[in-house]
Design a protein around this motif. Structure first.
Motif, PDB file in Angstrom:
ATOM      1  N   ARG A 206     -28.476  49.936  -7.867  1.00  0.00           N
ATOM      2  CA  ARG A 206     -27.782  48.732  -8.367  1.00  0.00           C
ATOM      3  C   ARG A 206     -27.350  47.831  -7.219  1.00  0.00           C
ATOM      4  NH1 ARG A 206     -26.222  48.877 -13.795  1.00  0.00           N
ATOM      5  NH2 ARG A 206     -24.909  47.074 -13.425  1.00  0.00           N
ATOM      6  N   ALA A 207     -26.870  48.455  -6.152  1.00  0.00           N
ATOM      7  CA  ALA A 207     -26.330  47.664  -5.042  1.00  0.00           C
ATOM      8  C   ALA A 207     -27.432  47.106  -4.155  1.00  0.00           C
ATOM      9  CB  ALA A 207     -25.373  48.530  -4.218  1.00  0.00           C
ATOM     10  N   ARG A 208     -28.452  47.886  -3.921  1.00  0.00           N
ATOM     11  CA  ARG A 208     -29.386  47.509  -2.860  1.00  0.00           C
ATOM     12  C   ARG A 208     -30.598  46.707  -3.321  1.00  0.00           C
ATOM     13  NH1 ARG A 208     -29.866  52.971   0.320  1.00  0.00           N
ATOM     14  NH2 ARG A 208     -31.812  51.960   0.958  1.00  0.00           N
ATOM     15  N   VAL A 209     -30.991  46.842  -4.600  1.00  0.00           N
ATOM     16  CA  VAL A 209     -32.168  46.093  -5.052  1.00  0.00           C
ATOM     17  C   VAL A 209     -31.959  44.580  -4.960  1.00  0.00           C
ATOM     18  CG1 VAL A 209     -33.551  45.531  -7.096  1.00  0.00           C
ATOM     19  CG2 VAL A 209     -33.245  47.913  -6.410  1.00  0.00           C
ATOM     20  N   PRO A 210     -30.800  44.058  -5.389  1.00  0.00           N
ATOM     21  CA  PRO A 210     -30.626  42.601  -5.294  1.00  0.00           C
ATOM     22  C   PRO A 210     -30.731  42.094  -3.859  1.00  0.00           C
ATOM     23  CG  PRO A 210     -28.979  43.551  -6.748  1.00  0.00           C
ATOM     24  CD  PRO A 210     -29.671  44.700  -6.087  1.00  0.00           C
ATOM     25  N   GLU A 211     -30.162  42.840  -2.922  1.00  0.00           N
ATOM     26  CA  GLU A 211     -30.254  42.453  -1.505  1.00  0.00           C
ATOM     27  C   GLU A 211     -31.688  42.522  -1.003  1.00  0.00           C
ATOM     28  OE1 GLU A 211     -28.025  45.330   0.669  1.00  0.00           O
ATOM     29  OE2 GLU A 211     -26.204  45.000  -0.517  1.00  0.00           O
ATOM     30  N   ALA A 212     -32.329  43.646  -1.292  1.00  0.00           N
ATOM     31  CA  ALA A 212     -33.618  43.907  -0.655  1.00  0.00           C
ATOM     32  C   ALA A 212     -34.737  43.078  -1.279  1.00  0.00           C
ATOM     33  CB  ALA A 212     -33.961  45.397  -0.764  1.00  0.00           C
ATOM     34  N   VAL A 213     -34.611  42.743  -2.564  1.00  0.00           N
ATOM     35  CA  VAL A 213     -35.703  42.069  -3.267  1.00  0.00           C
ATOM     36  C   VAL A 213     -35.437  40.577  -3.417  1.00  0.00           C
ATOM     37  CG1 VAL A 213     -36.958  41.971  -5.448  1.00  0.00           C
ATOM     38  CG2 VAL A 213     -36.347  44.197  -4.457  1.00  0.00           C
ATOM     39  N   GLY A 214     -34.170  40.232  -3.712  1.00  0.00           N
ATOM     40  CA  GLY A 214     -33.831  38.833  -3.936  1.00  0.00           C
ATOM     41  C   GLY A 214     -34.243  38.345  -5.311  1.00  0.00           C
ATOM     42  N   ASP A 215     -33.507  37.325  -5.804  1.00  0.00           N
ATOM     43  CA  ASP A 215     -33.819  36.779  -7.130  1.00  0.00           C
ATOM     44  C   ASP A 215     -33.922  37.872  -8.178  1.00  0.00           C
ATOM     45  OD1 ASP A 215     -33.724  34.199  -6.308  1.00  0.00           O
ATOM     46  OD2 ASP A 215     -35.891  33.998  -6.011  1.00  0.00           O
ATOM     47  N   VAL A 216     -32.950  38.760  -8.182  1.00  0.00           N
ATOM     48  CA  VAL A 216     -32.953  39.895  -9.095  1.00  0.00           C
ATOM     49  C   VAL A 216     -31.683  39.861  -9.924  1.00  0.00           C
ATOM     50  CG1 VAL A 216     -32.524  42.391  -9.170  1.00  0.00           C
ATOM     51  CG2 VAL A 216     -34.429  41.501  -7.828  1.00  0.00           C
ATOM     52  N   GLU A 217     -31.804  40.157 -11.217  1.00  0.00           N
ATOM     53  CA  GLU A 217     -30.617  40.354 -12.043  1.00  0.00           C
ATOM     54  C   GLU A 217     -30.574  41.823 -12.461  1.00  0.00           C
ATOM     55  OE1 GLU A 217     -30.302  37.936 -15.596  1.00  0.00           O
ATOM     56  OE2 GLU A 217     -28.263  38.663 -15.998  1.00  0.00           O
ATOM     57  N   VAL A 218     -29.505  42.528 -12.036  1.00  0.00           N
ATOM     58  CA  VAL A 218     -29.308  43.900 -12.506  1.00  0.00           C
ATOM     59  C   VAL A 218     -28.614  43.799 -13.855  1.00  0.00           C
ATOM     60  CG1 VAL A 218     -28.234  46.141 -12.075  1.00  0.00           C
ATOM     61  CG2 VAL A 218     -29.148  44.800 -10.166  1.00  0.00           C
ATOM     62  N   VAL A 219     -29.180  44.438 -14.876  1.00  0.00           N
ATOM     63  CA  VAL A 219     -28.644  44.264 -16.226  1.00  0.00           C
ATOM     64  C   VAL A 219     -27.975  45.543 -16.728  1.00  0.00           C
ATOM     65  CG1 VAL A 219     -30.286  42.440 -16.796  1.00  0.00           C
ATOM     66  CG2 VAL A 219     -30.870  44.814 -17.299  1.00  0.00           C
ATOM     67  N   GLY A 220     -27.162  45.406 -17.771  1.00  0.00           N
ATOM     68  CA  GLY A 220     -26.442  46.555 -18.312  1.00  0.00           C
ATOM     69  C   GLY A 220     -25.055  46.639 -17.728  1.00  0.00           C
ATOM     70  N   ASP A 221     -24.217  47.452 -18.367  1.00  0.00           N
ATOM     71  CA  ASP A 221     -22.824  47.558 -17.928  1.00  0.00           C
ATOM     72  C   ASP A 221     -22.755  48.312 -16.601  1.00  0.00           C
ATOM     73  OD1 ASP A 221     -19.907  47.426 -19.626  1.00  0.00           O
ATOM     74  OD2 ASP A 221     -19.984  48.629 -17.784  1.00  0.00           O
TER      75      ASP A 221
ATOM     76  N   VAL B  11     -30.860  52.745 -14.504  1.00  0.00           N
ATOM     77  CA  VAL B  11     -30.533  51.444 -13.937  1.00  0.00           C
ATOM     78  C   VAL B  11     -31.710  50.521 -14.229  1.00  0.00           C
ATOM     79  CG1 VAL B  11     -31.314  52.247 -11.672  1.00  0.00           C
ATOM     80  CG2 VAL B  11     -30.023  50.136 -11.827  1.00  0.00           C
ATOM     81  N   THR B  12     -31.384  49.297 -14.653  1.00  0.00           N
ATOM     82  CA  THR B  12     -32.416  48.346 -15.073  1.00  0.00           C
ATOM     83  C   THR B  12     -32.172  47.012 -14.385  1.00  0.00           C
ATOM     84  OG1 THR B  12     -32.501  49.455 -17.202  1.00  0.00           O
ATOM     85  CG2 THR B  12     -33.479  47.271 -17.094  1.00  0.00           C
ATOM     86  N   PHE B  13     -33.257  46.427 -13.887  1.00  0.00           N
ATOM     87  CA  PHE B  13     -33.109  45.109 -13.260  1.00  0.00           C
ATOM     88  C   PHE B  13     -34.341  44.272 -13.570  1.00  0.00           C
ATOM     89  CE2 PHE B  13     -34.648  48.261 -10.218  1.00  0.00           C
ATOM     90  CZ  PHE B  13     -35.853  47.720  -9.801  1.00  0.00           C
ATOM     91  N   SER B  14     -34.163  42.948 -13.470  1.00  0.00           N
ATOM     92  CA  SER B  14     -35.275  42.034 -13.718  1.00  0.00           C
ATOM     93  C   SER B  14     -35.489  41.186 -12.481  1.00  0.00           C
ATOM     94  CB  SER B  14     -34.957  41.140 -14.920  1.00  0.00           C
ATOM     95  OG  SER B  14     -34.784  41.921 -16.079  1.00  0.00           O
ATOM     96  N   CYS B  15     -36.748  40.938 -12.145  1.00  0.00           N
ATOM     97  CA  CYS B  15     -37.094  40.192 -10.935  1.00  0.00           C
ATOM     98  C   CYS B  15     -37.721  38.867 -11.337  1.00  0.00           C
ATOM     99  CB  CYS B  15     -38.108  40.979 -10.104  1.00  0.00           C
ATOM    100  SG  CYS B  15     -37.630  42.682  -9.797  1.00  0.00           S
ATOM    101  N   LEU B  16     -37.137  37.788 -10.878  1.00  0.00           N
ATOM    102  CA  LEU B  16     -37.687  36.453 -11.151  1.00  0.00           C
ATOM    103  C   LEU B  16     -39.100  36.335 -10.603  1.00  0.00           C
ATOM    104  CD1 LEU B  16     -35.076  33.635 -10.447  1.00  0.00           C
ATOM    105  CD2 LEU B  16     -36.374  34.050 -12.541  1.00  0.00           C
ATOM    106  N   TYR B  17     -39.925  35.543 -11.273  1.00  0.00           N
ATOM    107  CA  TYR B  17     -41.284  35.211 -10.827  1.00  0.00           C
ATOM    108  C   TYR B  17     -42.181  36.440 -10.717  1.00  0.00           C
ATOM    109  CZ  TYR B  17     -38.247  31.473  -9.104  1.00  0.00           C
ATOM    110  OH  TYR B  17     -37.274  30.524  -8.981  1.00  0.00           O
ATOM    111  N   VAL B  18     -41.909  37.448 -11.547  1.00  0.00           N
ATOM    112  CA  VAL B  18     -42.712  38.676 -11.483  1.00  0.00           C
ATOM    113  C   VAL B  18     -43.131  39.051 -12.894  1.00  0.00           C
ATOM    114  CG1 VAL B  18     -42.610  41.162 -11.052  1.00  0.00           C
ATOM    115  CG2 VAL B  18     -41.682  39.575  -9.359  1.00  0.00           C
TER     116      VAL B  18
ATOM    117  N   VAL C 177     -37.658  46.128 -14.780  1.00  0.00           N
ATOM    118  CA  VAL C 177     -37.952  47.519 -14.406  1.00  0.00           C
ATOM    119  C   VAL C 177     -36.792  48.401 -14.836  1.00  0.00           C
ATOM    120  CG1 VAL C 177     -38.254  49.124 -12.477  1.00  0.00           C
ATOM    121  CG2 VAL C 177     -39.378  46.884 -12.420  1.00  0.00           C
ATOM    122  N   ARG C 178     -37.119  49.484 -15.571  1.00  0.00           N
ATOM    123  CA  ARG C 178     -36.101  50.489 -15.869  1.00  0.00           C
ATOM    124  C   ARG C 178     -36.394  51.731 -15.049  1.00  0.00           C
ATOM    125  NH1 ARG C 178     -36.055  53.392 -21.609  1.00  0.00           N
ATOM    126  NH2 ARG C 178     -37.990  54.196 -20.736  1.00  0.00           N
TER     127      ARG C 178
END
Lengths: 458, 458
Positions: free
Chosen positions: B267-282, B291-298, B342-343
């Motif tokens: 949760r903490a490192r994907v947004p930093e390492a990938v950029g343009d990422v929204e981590v979703v869920g509580d 843990v689930t996140f969405s990546c823009l332009y992908v 990605v889940r």
């Protein structure tokens, strides 16, 4: 400890066990996923489908795996009826189908559909003519088992399929008892089967819907198994089911000859050794491993218990003393004696020694039960040249035992009225008359239950 | 080869394997039979039911085994609705339930019932107030998952159960994702679960119906499992399911801490390492392993393929390029970015090393996909102080990519109209605006598809 109830469930075939264990490591993932575990699971599932389809004699895309034979029947009947709803809502079944078919017919009827039960002859067999007579312009589906589960009688599926085909009506064949012996011959439209009947694992059934058959799956949508069997696939069990079906069919020709010889022995020797026995089912057109007989003056459940104590596991279609208090619908439809009913169904590999031992143990077990039940003195009252036996409140086989005890007390030409409220008496008193050469005059309403009138002829 | 898709299906737990193998020899017979093989099968089944009931926190006679979680949901929803038909035909579900619940709701609606979908917040959570507002005098049943299968958000089941209880409405809890972590707390009425989600075998689900809850099983009658789950019981799998549930719950407290630490890292490192990422869920009230996140332009499916090539098995709720062409109903209901979704769902025992390696591989995989997709030049036409991007016929994530390319070409205060006919654009363009601090003006009908209007603020 011989297990002679393969028609209920067969022990796991060695090939099934091997295949199950081998696929536990590869078959747990979701076959709908695209990553490697999913692809491996999908490959196992596809290969199992190919193998099962070959054993059934259909295309792989016509076959789906369900979670049991019962589920295959429920889904098959509901889907086929819904698929032809525009034609009509008439369903034809034989009167000796498995309860899963009859229960599917019940819900169809409760939902406003109509059902015709085709009668069987005394050996449990249907005729193509009877199916032809049952067909109507609004018939949506006909169902017929490939062979009967209680008495082993093989049905004329190919002939009935032709009759249905001519009328444009699909035929669903419940092949649960026979698929291990080989593909079902004939131009049927749908087919169902159950893996644990052929030595496959529990939890797997087959539903085959031939291309071109109108089919509309019922219940909530689910994308698995072509939308015909909801829920996550049990791939290790499916792999084991397919592998064991092929293995069992490969052994079938040889094993059929061997088991048929063993059941022939039982058919021939039980009537001699036990006495007052009716062997039921077709003597020739029958499954190799099943033989069923009924013993007069015997309560089936007590006899099963005695045989279990002697180490033999068999089952019974007469449940006079069970919770339902009704004899098997199959024996009832055949019109044969139901009391003291025993079904012996030999599993693959059953030994001649065990069958011989069964034939030695059985007469004593039956005699023991008869002795126990012979005790109660009938309450009889002489009224002219006829006798009344009051067996109200007494359960099968007591009414027949009391009838047998007093028949000699009236002169030839005289009658005995048996008062009984047990459902089984309606079946067993006429059967006893046929076996004993006495005349069954008929049934009359009585204060409680019915009066069954028997005329002494001999 | 790390498998990070436990929320789909977990590999077989060692205890499940052991129990399955141990019961293959004793669990194949019909537990309804009275002979010794039947009695042994019955004993195994009874013991498994006791064990599972203890793990669920219910009475053994309240729990039946089904053939999958999906079947448990279908049977539970249909039976509970039928049991309260006299009260009414209104059903409440959350908008983020598993498809098995939503499909059961669909057939209810098709059959003349009414359904209310309770909305969720941006983290995927429902509120007890929303359930209270949805309750009506004719509400027969409410359904709520214990935790979401796509984003891991834990729902306030106990609070919703209280609200329902007060209104006299039973609450069915789909506990498929959480039961391995412990019993579901709260005064729920029905509960369903699926063994292969906790490391049990495929082919087993649970349906619990609390005493006193009106329940009328639907479909053809069948005496097995209290009439609530038709078909021959798969006892070896049931034994394995119960044994592994206890084992998994015993390990749960410790394993939860460990997995939560690993998913926190993601949760903490994907947004930093990938950029343009929204981590979703509580971020807090969530399952330990998801843990689930969405990546823009992908495009999610291409990314999954890249990750699979690198040895990581994960899944995606964005199926822009799959056959359905619609993003996950869960992400849609949450109103979050769905593209490049990605889940990651870690199985019990997932190693920190594998998670670290995933975090190293992911940025390159995302960058690769973005590079491939970045190529097409947008067709833009200047009309005063606004631009039109024609992305008709182009699939997610192309419309958003083209929007991002041209937003800098209009002055602050100017607008971009994105013409698109891909369903995902409706979700993803507003999400992109929220992430980028641009204003989403709204959607207007267009010749083909819609025009999505965005005002440049920054």
């Amino acid at each position: 400890m011989p297990y002679f109830d393969a028609a209920s469930s067969a022990p796991l075939h060695p090939v099934a066990r091997q295949a199950l264990q081998a696929s536990l490591d590869e078959g747990w993932a979701d076959p709908a996923r695209l990553y490697r575990e999913g692809r491996r699971a999908r490959m196992l599932l596809d290969a199992a489908r190919e193998a099962a389809a070959e054993a059934v004699g259909c295309r792989a895309d016509e076959l789906v795996f369900t979670t049991s034979g019962t589920r295959a029947v429920h889904a098959g009947v509901a889907g086929a009826l819904a698929g032809r709803r525009r034609v009509g809502r008439h369903l034809i079944v034989s009167s000796v189908e498995h309860s899963s078919v009859l229960h599917a017919a019940e819900v169809h009827e409760a939902d406003g559909g109509t059902v015709t039960q085709v009668a069987v002859g005394r050996t449990g067999v249907v005729t193509p003519e009877a199916y032809a007579a049952a067909l109507r312009p609004d018939t949506a589906l006909a169902c017929l088992q490939s062979a009967n589960h209680e008495v082993g009688t093989v049905q004329p599926v190919a002939e009935v399929a032709d009759v249905c085909r001519e009328a444009g009506v699909p035929l669903l064949v419940d092949a649960a008892q026979s698929l291990g012996w080989g593909p079902v011959v004939g131009d049927w439209s749908l087919l169902t089967a159950s893996a644990h009947k052929w030595g496959g694992p529990s939890g797997v059934g087959l539903l085959v819907v031939r291309k071109g058959v109108r089919f509309a799956p019922q219940g909530p949508a689910d994308e698995r198994e072509s939308g015909r069997a909801a829920g996550f696939e049990n791939i290790p069990a499916i792999v084991a089911a397919a592998a064991s079906l092929r293995a069992v069919q490969a052994e079938a020709a040889e094993e059929a000859v061997r088991l048929r010889e063993l059941t022939d022995r039982i058919r021939a020797r039980v009537p001699e050794a036990v006495g007052d026995v009716e062997v039921v089912g077709d003597p020739v057109r029958r499954l190799p491993g099943i033989v069923t007989f009924s013993c007069l003056y015997v309560d089936g459940e007590t006899l099963l218990h005695e045989l279990d104590r002697s180490g033999f596991s068999v089952s019974s279609g007469s449940s006079c003393t069970s919770s339902t208090l009704t004899p098997s619908h199959v024996l009832k439809a055949m019109g044969v004696l139901s009391e003291g009913n025993v079904r012996v169904s030999l599993p693959s590999g059953a030994s001649a020694e065990d069958v011989e031992r069964f034939l030695q143990v059985l007469p004593g077990a039956v005699a023991g039960v008869r002795e126990k039940l012979g005790a109660p003195a009938p309450e009889t009252a002489v009224r002219g040249d006829f006798l009344v036996v009051d067996a109200v409140g007494k359960l099968c086989p007591i009414p027949v035992i009391e009838l047998a005890k007093v028949i000699g007390d009236v002169p030839v030409g005289g009658t005995v009225r048996v008062l009984a409220d047990d459902e089984a008496a309606r079946l067993d008193i006429p059967a006893w008359c046929a076996m004993r050469g006495q005349e069954y005059v008929g049934e009359e309403p009585a204060d409680q239950g019915s009066a069954y009138v028997v005329r002494r002829l001999a």
